[in-house]
Design an enzyme around this catalytic site. Structure first.
Site, PDB file in Angstrom:
ATOM      1  N   TRP A 102       0.818  -1.217   0.000  1.00 51.02           N
ATOM      2  CA  TRP A 102       0.000   0.000   0.000  1.00 51.02           C
ATOM      3  C   TRP A 102       0.849   1.262   0.000  1.00 51.02           C
ATOM      4  O   TRP A 102       0.505   2.245  -0.668  1.00 51.02           O
ATOM      5  CB  TRP A 102      -0.999  -0.024   1.158  1.00 51.02           C
ATOM      6  CG  TRP A 102      -2.066  -1.044   0.893  1.00 51.02           C
ATOM      7  CD1 TRP A 102      -2.278  -2.203   1.578  1.00 51.02           C
ATOM      8  CD2 TRP A 102      -3.036  -1.038  -0.182  1.00 51.02           C
ATOM      9  NE1 TRP A 102      -3.315  -2.903   1.007  1.00 51.02           N
ATOM     10  CE2 TRP A 102      -3.802  -2.224  -0.063  1.00 51.02           C
ATOM     11  CE3 TRP A 102      -3.328  -0.157  -1.230  1.00 51.02           C
ATOM     12  CZ2 TRP A 102      -4.836  -2.534  -0.946  1.00 51.02           C
ATOM     13  CZ3 TRP A 102      -4.362  -0.470  -2.101  1.00 51.02           C
ATOM     14  CH2 TRP A 102      -5.101  -1.638  -1.964  1.00 51.02           C
ATOM     15  N   ASP A 172      -1.622   6.823   6.115  1.00 49.02           N
ATOM     16  CA  ASP A 172      -2.700   5.949   5.668  1.00 49.02           C
ATOM     17  C   ASP A 172      -2.940   4.963   6.812  1.00 49.02           C
ATOM     18  O   ASP A 172      -2.095   4.114   7.084  1.00 49.02           O
ATOM     19  CB  ASP A 172      -2.267   5.212   4.388  1.00 49.02           C
ATOM     20  CG  ASP A 172      -3.291   4.167   3.942  1.00 49.02           C
ATOM     21  OD1 ASP A 172      -4.330   4.031   4.603  1.00 49.02           O
ATOM     22  OD2 ASP A 172      -3.027   3.497   2.919  1.00 49.02           O
ATOM     23  N   LYS A 196     -12.733  -1.453   7.085  1.00 49.69           N
ATOM     24  CA  LYS A 196     -12.047  -2.443   7.942  1.00 49.69           C
ATOM     25  C   LYS A 196     -12.416  -2.220   9.412  1.00 49.69           C
ATOM     26  O   LYS A 196     -12.990  -3.083  10.045  1.00 49.69           O
ATOM     27  CB  LYS A 196     -10.540  -2.375   7.724  1.00 49.69           C
ATOM     28  CG  LYS A 196     -10.181  -2.655   6.249  1.00 49.69           C
ATOM     29  CD  LYS A 196      -8.773  -2.254   5.945  1.00 49.69           C
ATOM     30  CE  LYS A 196      -8.520  -2.077   4.468  1.00 49.69           C
ATOM     31  NZ  LYS A 196      -8.796  -3.247   3.650  1.00 49.69           N
TER      32      LYS A 196
HETATM   33  C1  LIG Z   1      -3.552   0.153   3.987  1.00 48.01           C
HETATM   34  C2  LIG Z   1      -4.483   0.347   2.834  1.00 48.01           C
HETATM   35  N1  LIG Z   1      -4.435   1.489   2.118  1.00 48.01           N
HETATM   36  C3  LIG Z   1      -5.245   1.706   1.078  1.00 48.01           C
HETATM   37  C4  LIG Z   1      -6.173   0.777   0.684  1.00 48.01           C
HETATM   38  C5  LIG Z   1      -7.074   1.067  -0.475  1.00 48.01           C
HETATM   39  O1  LIG Z   1      -8.314   1.412   0.039  1.00 48.01           O
HETATM   40  P1  LIG Z   1      -9.588   1.664  -0.851  1.00 48.01           P
HETATM   41  O2  LIG Z   1     -10.007   0.320  -1.390  1.00 48.01           O
HETATM   42  O3  LIG Z   1     -10.566   2.240   0.129  1.00 48.01           O
HETATM   43  O4  LIG Z   1      -9.243   2.602  -1.940  1.00 48.01           O
HETATM   44  C6  LIG Z   1      -6.302  -0.423   1.394  1.00 48.01           C
HETATM   45  C7  LIG Z   1      -7.284  -1.428   0.991  1.00 48.01           C
HETATM   46  O5  LIG Z   1      -7.294  -2.563   1.428  1.00 48.01           O
HETATM   47  C8  LIG Z   1      -5.418  -0.642   2.488  1.00 48.01           C
HETATM   48  O6  LIG Z   1      -5.479  -1.787   3.196  1.00 48.01           O
END
Ligand SMILES: Cc1ncc(COP(=O)(O)O)c(C=O)c1O
Length: 361
Positions: A102, A172, A196
């Site tokens: 991520w 994030d 989550k």
């Molecule tokens: C740590 C992290 N950042 C970003 C995301 C992306 O999130 P979204 O699907 O809400 O765009 C996720 C999705 O699992 C994630 O676990």
């Protein structure tokens, strides 16, 4: 009703009392003869939900003056772009701490919009840990430093806030927000997809230090400007009203469980139950993360072969445990133990793991 142990990585389990309340008031919200989904986002009922959600969020984080909590759309993936669009000035170079898939994605998006670099990366170590302080090389004038507090895919978590001096810190926190107490005042901006730890997908929470807005770029489309959402209390356009309503109920549930301290106690116990089995298995289960960086939200491990992993997943499925397959990019097993997942579910999984290792080890 069929009961499962839900270890999904996201969208993930919601607290059962929250779902029961949603069900009870779905057809008739507060005697209005309709659901919250069917009324104006300018109604006093929805405005009440929106402002209570912001106030509870701030209280749980221990924040008062100087911060806003926004509820926006587009997922955390849109935040990967919004952060540099708003806060990466021409000529500036943003620093990213790269700890897994991520963080890589966030950096890649920033590089498409301006200059950004990895100020630290544990890729060479297969993303098994967060960087040590002496591995982080920050630029003197970085407009911000970005980190991913929990890497959902690798199962890596920061257990401290790195020292970035007076550079604005952006995080994030999609997969560990509100799971333990931390000093939120150290962050200029925090974002998290709700699906989550906070509620259903479709709403993204943003915690923003208001004074940072003075440094924001002006030439950004209206909906992608943080200032738009601050000025309009997250009501510039039609918000994801149902998602914010459920999120507000989840915040109330967290509050009743003892807030972030209560969540931390619950989450540490749950993770310990599973890591103990991994550590006590004589190498049958191999955890991906080094112990110093183990996630309390996503517990990732391998078995001696892919065939055994398949057999393990089939046994787990038969025992009513869902969502345990590792992310498609890394394989193996991943147990996501977000706030709503019970200790009882983790104990059931631990016991299945012990049995499976005894039979197949
Ligand atoms: C740590 C992290 N950042 C970003 C995301 C992306 O999130 P979204 O699907 O809400 O765009 C996720 C999705 O699992 C994630 O676990």
């Amino acid at each position: 009703m069929k009961k499962v142990h839900n270890f999904n990585a996201g969208p993930a389990m919601l607290p059962p009392p929250v779902l029961e309340q949603v069900q009870a008031e779905l057809r008739d919200y507060q005697g209005r003869g309709m659901s919250i989904m069917e009324m104006s986002h300018r109604s006093k009922e929805y405005e009440g939900v929106n402002s209570q959600a912001e106030a509870t969020f701030k209280r749980l984080l221990g924040l008062t003056e100087g911060y806003r909590v926004l509820f926006v759309q587009g997922g955390a993936s849109t935040q990967f772009a919004m952060v540099p669009m708003n806060f990466l000035p021409p000529g500036g170079v943003a620093d990213y701490l790269v700890t897994g898939s991520w963080a890589e994605k966030a950096l890649e998006e920033a590089r498409g919009l301006g200059q950004a670099r990895a100020a630290a990366s544990t890729e060479a170590d297969a993303y098994r840990r967060v960087p040590h302080a002496n591995e982080i090389k920050l630029g003197p004038d970085a407009p911000y430093v970005h980190l991913t507090t929990n890497e959902t895919i690798q199962g890596i978590q920061w257990h401290h806030v790195p020292d970035v001096g007076d550079r604005p810190l952006v995080a994030d926190m999609s997969s560990d927000i509100l799971s333990h107490p931390f000093d939120a005042g150290k962050f200029a901006l925090i974002y998290a997809g709700a699906q989550k730890n906070l509620g259903p997908s479709g709403v993204t929470a943003v915690v923003l230090r208001e004074s940072w807005l003075a440094r924001a770029n002006k030439n950004v489309p209206t909906m992608l400007r943080y200032a738009t959402h601050v000025k309009n209390n997250s009501l510039y356009n039609t918000p994801p009203a149902f998602g914010v309503y459920v999120l507000n109920l989840v915040l109330g549930w967290i509050d009743r469980q003892g807030g972030l301290a209560g969540m931390a106690e619950r989450n540490e116990l749950k993770a310990a139950v599973l890591y103990e089995v991994i550590d006590g298995s004589g190498g049958f289960y191999r955890g991906h993360a080094l112990s110093e960086s183990r996630s309390r939200m996503n517990i990732t491990f391998r078995l001696p072969s892919e065939a055994l992993e398949k057999a393990f997943l089939a046994e787990a499925q038969a025992a009513g445990m869902v969502g345990l397959a590792g992310h498609r990019s890394v394989g193996g097993i991943r147990a996501s133990t977000y706030n709503a997942v019970s200790l009882e579910s983790c104990q059931a999984l631990a016991s299945l793991m012990k049995d499976f290792a005894r039979k197949n080890g």
